[in-house]
Design a protein around this motif. Structure first.
Motif, PDB file in Angstrom:
ATOM      1  N   LYS A  12     -17.722  63.401  -9.494  1.00 43.37           N
ATOM      2  CA  LYS A  12     -17.128  63.722  -8.193  1.00 43.37           C
ATOM      3  C   LYS A  12     -18.196  63.798  -7.114  1.00 43.37           C
ATOM      4  O   LYS A  12     -18.033  63.256  -6.015  1.00 43.37           O
ATOM      5  CB  LYS A  12     -16.365  65.045  -8.273  1.00 43.37           C
ATOM      6  N   THR A  41      -9.705  65.142 -10.045  1.00 46.88           N
ATOM      7  CA  THR A  41     -10.788  64.651  -9.185  1.00 46.88           C
ATOM      8  C   THR A  41     -10.517  64.980  -7.723  1.00 46.88           C
ATOM      9  O   THR A  41     -11.361  65.510  -7.006  1.00 46.88           O
ATOM     10  CB  THR A  41     -10.956  63.128  -9.335  1.00 46.88           C
ATOM     11  N   ASP A  42      -9.317  64.661  -7.265  1.00 44.01           N
ATOM     12  CA  ASP A  42      -8.860  64.995  -5.915  1.00 44.01           C
ATOM     13  C   ASP A  42      -7.350  64.796  -5.895  1.00 44.01           C
ATOM     14  O   ASP A  42      -6.738  64.446  -6.917  1.00 44.01           O
ATOM     15  CB  ASP A  42      -9.572  64.160  -4.831  1.00 44.01           C
ATOM     16  N   GLU A  43      -6.745  64.997  -4.748  1.00 47.42           N
ATOM     17  CA  GLU A  43      -5.287  64.899  -4.651  1.00 47.42           C
ATOM     18  C   GLU A  43      -4.779  63.513  -5.040  1.00 47.42           C
ATOM     19  O   GLU A  43      -3.754  63.365  -5.712  1.00 47.42           O
ATOM     20  CB  GLU A  43      -4.834  65.246  -3.235  1.00 47.42           C
ATOM     21  N   SER A  82      -8.211  58.035  -2.602  1.00 47.13           N
ATOM     22  CA  SER A  82      -8.902  58.846  -3.605  1.00 47.13           C
ATOM     23  C   SER A  82     -10.326  58.337  -3.744  1.00 47.13           C
ATOM     24  O   SER A  82     -10.622  57.195  -3.368  1.00 47.13           O
ATOM     25  CB  SER A  82      -8.184  58.765  -4.958  1.00 47.13           C
ATOM     26  N   GLN A  83     -11.201  59.161  -4.297  1.00 47.65           N
ATOM     27  CA  GLN A  83     -12.558  58.687  -4.554  1.00 47.65           C
ATOM     28  C   GLN A  83     -12.695  58.100  -5.959  1.00 47.65           C
ATOM     29  O   GLN A  83     -13.753  57.631  -6.358  1.00 47.65           O
ATOM     30  CB  GLN A  83     -13.575  59.810  -4.376  1.00 47.65           C
ATOM     31  N   GLU A 103     -18.659  61.246  -3.830  1.00 46.38           N
ATOM     32  CA  GLU A 103     -18.716  61.676  -2.436  1.00 46.38           C
ATOM     33  C   GLU A 103     -19.960  61.119  -1.743  1.00 46.38           C
ATOM     34  O   GLU A 103     -19.906  60.676  -0.589  1.00 46.38           O
ATOM     35  CB  GLU A 103     -18.694  63.200  -2.360  1.00 46.38           C
TER      36      GLU A 103
END
Length: 412
Positions: A124, A309-311, A377-378, A128
């Motif tokens: 993660k 990981t994220d939304e 998303s990443q 970023e």
């Protein structure tokens, strides 16, 4: 295969990657991501890139032993504090529109036993820091390709009953076969294959289905498709109008899901190698575009970390169609490598959508992409869901249905 034949094939493979994979242009910078175990192949790729006119070839070596030692022994603080020079390097790549070549050869279980949370936290943080180069790649601002090279550890996972040398040789043979290196003119063979896939994508683009319904004994899933969605197959164009092949091999046509209209359940049909671990027998249940329940027979902790990981990691970014008749599927081999296994099976991707999957998407802001119902998303992780008994219907806006797949293959 004899040593001479292997070297000839490896040379042709390097040429194909440079000429067709990333299509290096005069005075272009190339960035090569490759294992330290693949020095001979790396040297061929570097030589071919310069022969094609590259002004510089930056080689980014990777070593799973060193990376594993880092993950097991570094501090929690270091896991989340990614050095600024990596961000500066990403900026350099994007600003110079460098071509990116990623050579995958990793042991699918390279990080087995490593704390899954540490892997997830580090991935993660890296995501970023490298967000700009990831976005530029997904937006096709750059030419990029993902290819493979045989490594003994990976080969033994695929062919456990063979000796180290025999397994590695066999895996190289499969790589050469699936990338059409064994054909008389690999470049021409790829051009014909590209033409065929573009025709399938063109038909789907003409239909503009509002949704696809996937049905098999272990899957019953309806995936909405965004308005003005765009299907693509095999080659792509970067923003300078230069053709490249993002994946080699490639048997798919793909687009984006409408992240608000995904309902039902879907089960994986092949193991997923993610973060150096194997996840098997995944079952995801969706409601209104989001995963509301996740199951796995093996590797559930890694799957949960992926979903956290994220939304956007809890929804789908990519929808890809691959016939069961594809050469990789018919080989009957599970490669434990997404680059190959996804090209043997219909697959979906948790995480980000490619902006070019809607008309005009590459010029949209993040807010506009969200308004177009594309997932942000990443992460972007493909998992395989196709099978010989899967049927897929295209659903029109008036509710009528058109057969797209029957018994795992194109309906027409």
């Amino acid at each position: 295969m004899t040593t001479k034949n292997f070297k000839n094939n490896l040379q042709k493979y390097a040429e194909l990657i440079i000429k067709v994979g990333v299509n290096i242009q005069i005075n272009q910078i190339a960035v090569l991501y490759i294992s330290v175990n693949q020095q001979e192949f790396a040297h061929l790729l570097v030589k071919e890139a310069y022969k094609a006119g590259a002004s510089e070839v930056i080689v980014k070596w990777n070593d799973t032993f060193i990376q594993r030692e880092f993950l097991e022994n570094t501090t929690d603080n270091r896991l989340t504090n990614i050095p600024n020079y990596l961000g500066a390097e990403a900026d350099y790549i994007v600003d110079n529109k460098a071509a990116r070549i990623s050579v995958i050869s990793e042991d699918p279980s390279a990080y087995a036993g490593v704390n899954s949370n540490k892997i997830a936290v580090y991935q993660k943080a890296m995501g970023e820091k490298l967000q700009r180069v990831r976005q530029a790649t997904q937006n096709n601002d750059l030419s990029w390709t993902v290819v493979a090279a045989a490594d003994t550890a990976w080969a033994k996972a695929v062919f456990p009953n063979l000796s180290d040398a025999a397994a590695t040789e066999r895996l190289w043979e499969e790589i050469f076969k699936t990338t059409r290196i064994n054909q008389k003119d690999p470049v021409k063979a790829w051009q014909q294959h590209d033409y065929n896939l573009h025709n399938k994508a063109a038909w789907l683009n003409e239909q503009q289905f509002t949704a696809l319904h996937y049905l098999s004994p272990i899957t019953d899933l309806t995936i909405g498709l965004p308005k003005n969605h765009h299907w693509e197959g095999a080659s792509s164009l970067n923003t300078q109008g230069i053709s490249f092949m993002a994946n080699m091999p490639s048997e798919e046509v793909f687009s984006a899901a409408d992240t608000t209209r995904i309902n039902g359940y879907v089960s994986s049909t092949k193991p997923l190698s993610y973060g150096g671990k194997i996840i098997e027998k995944i079952k995801l249940t969706f409601k209104d575009g989001q995963v509301i329940n996740a199951e796995a027979a093996h590797g559930l902790d890694s799957l949960q970390h992926l979903l956290e990981t994220d939304e956007g990691a809890r929804s789908l970014g990519e929808v890809a169609l691959v016939p069961d008749a594809s050469p990789i599927s018919q080989s009957g081999i599970t490669f434990f490598n997404t680059l190959f296994d996804e090209n043997a099976s219909n697959h979906l991707a948790l995480g980000s959508a490619y902006p070019f999957s809607v008309i005009g998407g590459t010029k949209m802001s993040t807010t506009e992409l969200k308004e177009a119902h594309l997932n942000i998303s990443q992460t972007h992780v493909d998992f395989m869901v196709g099978s010989p008994d899967m049927n897929i219907d295209g659903i029109r806006s008036d509710g009528t249905r058109v057969p797209v797949f029957r018994n795992g293959n194109w309906a027409e």
